[in-house]
Design a protein around this motif. Structure first.
Motif, PDB file in Angstrom:
ATOM      1  N   LYS A  25       0.693  -1.232  -0.025  1.00 43.41           N
ATOM      2  CA  LYS A  25      -0.080  -0.029   0.106  1.00 43.41           C
ATOM      3  C   LYS A  25       0.871   1.314   0.163  1.00 43.41           C
ATOM      4  O   LYS A  25       2.021   1.082   0.180  1.00 43.41           O
ATOM      5  CB  LYS A  25      -0.978   0.099   1.165  1.00 43.41           C
ATOM      6  N   LEU A  26       0.257   2.285  -0.545  1.00 42.44           N
ATOM      7  CA  LEU A  26       0.883   3.623  -0.562  1.00 42.44           C
ATOM      8  C   LEU A  26       0.248   4.365   0.485  1.00 42.44           C
ATOM      9  O   LEU A  26      -1.034   4.407   0.449  1.00 42.44           O
ATOM     10  CB  LEU A  26       0.711   4.441  -1.806  1.00 42.44           C
ATOM     11  N   VAL A  27       0.849   5.103   1.646  1.00 39.77           N
ATOM     12  CA  VAL A  27       0.158   5.785   2.710  1.00 39.77           C
ATOM     13  C   VAL A  27       0.469   7.414   2.518  1.00 39.77           C
ATOM     14  O   VAL A  27       1.804   7.662   2.480  1.00 39.77           O
ATOM     15  CB  VAL A  27       0.570   5.192   3.933  1.00 39.77           C
ATOM     16  N   VAL A  28      -0.264   8.173   2.574  1.00 38.01           N
ATOM     17  CA  VAL A  28       0.000   9.612   2.799  1.00 38.01           C
ATOM     18  C   VAL A  28       0.440   9.932   4.195  1.00 38.01           C
ATOM     19  O   VAL A  28      -0.613   9.743   5.052  1.00 38.01           O
ATOM     20  CB  VAL A  28      -0.957  10.600   2.230  1.00 38.01           C
ATOM     21  N   THR A  29       1.496  10.456   4.652  1.00 37.01           N
ATOM     22  CA  THR A  29       1.888  10.513   6.106  1.00 37.01           C
ATOM     23  C   THR A  29       1.854  11.920   6.344  1.00 37.01           C
ATOM     24  O   THR A  29       1.974  12.367   7.584  1.00 37.01           O
ATOM     25  CB  THR A  29       3.330   9.894   6.369  1.00 37.01           C
ATOM     26  N   GLU A  30       2.043  13.220   5.625  1.00 40.14           N
ATOM     27  CA  GLU A  30       1.853  14.264   5.956  1.00 40.14           C
ATOM     28  C   GLU A  30       1.207  14.961   4.767  1.00 40.14           C
ATOM     29  O   GLU A  30       1.202  14.757   3.711  1.00 40.14           O
ATOM     30  CB  GLU A  30       3.275  14.911   5.952  1.00 40.14           C
ATOM     31  N   GLY A  31       0.590  16.350   5.010  1.00 41.04           N
ATOM     32  CA  GLY A  31      -0.179  16.962   4.164  1.00 41.04           C
ATOM     33  C   GLY A  31      -1.710  17.069   4.282  1.00 41.04           C
ATOM     34  O   GLY A  31      -2.056  16.296   5.250  1.00 41.04           O
ATOM     35  N   THR A  32      -2.377  17.574   3.555  1.00 43.65           N
ATOM     36  CA  THR A  32      -3.812  17.596   3.703  1.00 43.65           C
ATOM     37  C   THR A  32      -4.599  16.336   3.666  1.00 43.65           C
ATOM     38  O   THR A  32      -5.610  16.084   4.073  1.00 43.65           O
ATOM     39  CB  THR A  32      -4.333  18.548   2.511  1.00 43.65           C
ATOM     40  N   LEU A  33      -3.889  15.407   2.805  1.00 46.53           N
ATOM     41  CA  LEU A  33      -4.563  14.075   2.708  1.00 46.53           C
ATOM     42  C   LEU A  33      -4.099  13.070   3.728  1.00 46.53           C
ATOM     43  O   LEU A  33      -4.024  11.649   3.580  1.00 46.53           O
ATOM     44  CB  LEU A  33      -4.271  13.446   1.259  1.00 46.53           C
ATOM     45  N   THR A  34      -3.400  13.316   5.056  1.00 42.60           N
ATOM     46  CA  THR A  34      -2.634  12.405   5.815  1.00 42.60           C
ATOM     47  C   THR A  34      -3.690  11.241   6.162  1.00 42.60           C
ATOM     48  O   THR A  34      -5.017  11.643   6.177  1.00 42.60           O
ATOM     49  CB  THR A  34      -2.502  13.143   7.192  1.00 42.60           C
ATOM     50  N   GLY A  35      -3.260  10.260   6.011  1.00 39.97           N
ATOM     51  CA  GLY A  35      -4.065   9.111   6.472  1.00 39.97           C
ATOM     52  C   GLY A  35      -4.635   8.265   4.997  1.00 39.97           C
ATOM     53  O   GLY A  35      -5.334   7.186   5.336  1.00 39.97           O
ATOM     54  N   THR A  36      -4.610   8.750   4.153  1.00 42.21           N
ATOM     55  CA  THR A  36      -5.138   8.230   2.686  1.00 42.21           C
ATOM     56  C   THR A  36      -4.335   7.033   2.412  1.00 42.21           C
ATOM     57  O   THR A  36      -3.008   7.066   2.512  1.00 42.21           O
ATOM     58  CB  THR A  36      -5.072   9.217   1.680  1.00 42.21           C
ATOM     59  N   THR A  37      -4.828   6.150   2.115  1.00 43.00           N
ATOM     60  CA  THR A  37      -4.267   4.652   1.771  1.00 43.00           C
ATOM     61  C   THR A  37      -4.666   4.366   0.201  1.00 43.00           C
ATOM     62  O   THR A  37      -5.885   4.289  -0.116  1.00 43.00           O
ATOM     63  CB  THR A  37      -4.276   3.733   2.719  1.00 43.00           C
ATOM     64  N   VAL A  38      -3.869   3.875  -0.632  1.00 41.02           N
ATOM     65  CA  VAL A  38      -4.184   3.502  -1.948  1.00 41.02           C
ATOM     66  C   VAL A  38      -3.496   1.907  -1.868  1.00 41.02           C
ATOM     67  O   VAL A  38      -2.230   1.856  -1.750  1.00 41.02           O
ATOM     68  CB  VAL A  38      -3.574   4.310  -2.901  1.00 41.02           C
ATOM     69  N   ALA A  39      -4.398   1.036  -2.220  1.00 42.45           N
ATOM     70  CA  ALA A  39      -3.631  -0.383  -2.443  1.00 42.45           C
ATOM     71  C   ALA A  39      -2.690  -0.254  -3.784  1.00 42.45           C
ATOM     72  O   ALA A  39      -3.142  -0.007  -4.818  1.00 42.45           O
ATOM     73  CB  ALA A  39      -4.914  -1.305  -2.459  1.00 42.45           C
ATOM     74  N   LEU A  40      -1.610  -1.223  -3.783  1.00 40.66           N
ATOM     75  CA  LEU A  40      -0.663  -1.439  -4.686  1.00 40.66           C
ATOM     76  C   LEU A  40      -1.022  -2.593  -5.297  1.00 40.66           C
ATOM     77  O   LEU A  40      -0.823  -3.672  -4.715  1.00 40.66           O
ATOM     78  CB  LEU A  40       0.768  -1.345  -4.387  1.00 40.66           C
ATOM     79  N   GLN A  41      -1.528  -2.519  -6.585  1.00 43.88           N
ATOM     80  CA  GLN A  41      -2.083  -3.711  -7.152  1.00 43.88           C
ATOM     81  C   GLN A  41      -1.454  -3.780  -8.917  1.00 43.88           C
ATOM     82  O   GLN A  41      -2.022  -4.441  -9.611  1.00 43.88           O
ATOM     83  CB  GLN A  41      -3.594  -3.738  -7.279  1.00 43.88           C
ATOM     84  N   GLY A  42      -0.161  -3.396  -8.835  1.00 45.75           N
ATOM     85  CA  GLY A  42       0.396  -3.321 -10.168  1.00 45.75           C
ATOM     86  C   GLY A  42       0.042  -2.173 -11.056  1.00 45.75           C
ATOM     87  O   GLY A  42       0.727  -2.200 -12.396  1.00 45.75           O
ATOM     88  N   GLN A  43      -0.854  -1.376 -10.665  1.00 42.89           N
ATOM     89  CA  GLN A  43      -1.180  -0.100 -11.479  1.00 42.89           C
ATOM     90  C   GLN A  43      -0.250   1.059 -11.247  1.00 42.89           C
ATOM     91  O   GLN A  43       0.418   1.174 -10.238  1.00 42.89           O
ATOM     92  CB  GLN A  43      -2.696  -0.043 -11.595  1.00 42.89           C
ATOM     93  N   THR A  44      -0.251   2.048 -12.381  1.00 39.29           N
ATOM     94  CA  THR A  44       0.626   3.255 -12.339  1.00 39.29           C
ATOM     95  C   THR A  44      -0.358   3.987 -11.273  1.00 39.29           C
ATOM     96  O   THR A  44      -1.610   4.197 -11.476  1.00 39.29           O
ATOM     97  CB  THR A  44       0.875   3.868 -13.580  1.00 39.29           C
ATOM     98  N   ILE A  45       0.303   4.596 -10.423  1.00 41.30           N
ATOM     99  CA  ILE A  45      -0.144   5.589  -9.657  1.00 41.30           C
ATOM    100  C   ILE A  45       0.365   6.974  -9.853  1.00 41.30           C
ATOM    101  O   ILE A  45       1.426   7.261  -9.897  1.00 41.30           O
ATOM    102  CB  ILE A  45       0.112   5.360  -8.165  1.00 41.30           C
TER     103      ILE A  45
END
Length: 173
Positions: free
Chosen positions: A80-100
């Motif tokens: 997973k990709l996790v936002v740790t700082e900034g306005t989106l702190t806590g947002t998580t995106v699952a890594l499933q082989g796609q481009t982010i």
């Protein structure tokens, strides 16, 4: 000069002046409030199999994974990709082989409401061996991996901070 010509010139000048005021107010409004951040774009990467919005065809992945490691995760690879700082702190995106994609554009996977982010700022994608790569897409203020400004696509070690303006993201297991 006739009175009619003078009146027409005054009205024309007044119209141009009001046009300038309206444009100035719109610019100030966009600077104060920024672009509208939609939650749909942030959730898109986390919900596989969801249908595309009406009127828009599904987007194919930009980076195809193939060859030796395609379709399988390496042991200990981030999930997973996790936002740790900034306005989106806590947002998580699952890594499933796609481009982010990361940036201020509304069609980015993670939409950043940050004055220091470009509309198409950076992207994160898997290589053939399952390693995740971060690439700056020619942004004005740069993308930083562990305090080093990126000049070429670079592998991301798990837990290493990726900074885009005031936003920091990490890959985690």
């Amino acid at each position: 000069m006739s009175e009619l010509t003078l009146t027409v010139m005054r009205l024309g000048f007044l119209a141009v002046l009001w046009l300038f005021v309206i444009v100035a107010v719109q610019v100030i409004r966009s600077d104060l409030f920024g672009t509208r951040v939609t939650q749909r774009a942030a959730r898109r990467g986390a919900e596989p199999g969801r249908a595309a919005p009406a009127g828009r065809p599904p987007q194919p992945p930009r980076q195809q994974t193939g060859g030796r490691g395609a379709g399988r995760q390496r042991r200990g690879a981030p999930t997973k990709l996790v936002v740790t700082e900034g306005t989106l702190t806590g947002t998580t995106v699952a890594l499933q082989g796609q481009t982010i994609s990361l940036g201020r554009a509304h069609d980015s996977t993670i939409v950043l409401d940050d004055d220091y982010a470009s509309s198409r700022h950076a992207r994160i994608y898997p290589d053939r061996d399952g390693q995740w790569i971060v690439e700056d897409l020619g942004s004005t203020n740069g993308t930083y991996l562990d305090r080093n400004r990126l000049t070429a696509p670079t592998p991301i070690p798990p837990g290493a901070p990726i900074r885009i303006g005031k936003t920091v993201i990490e890959l985690r297991k």
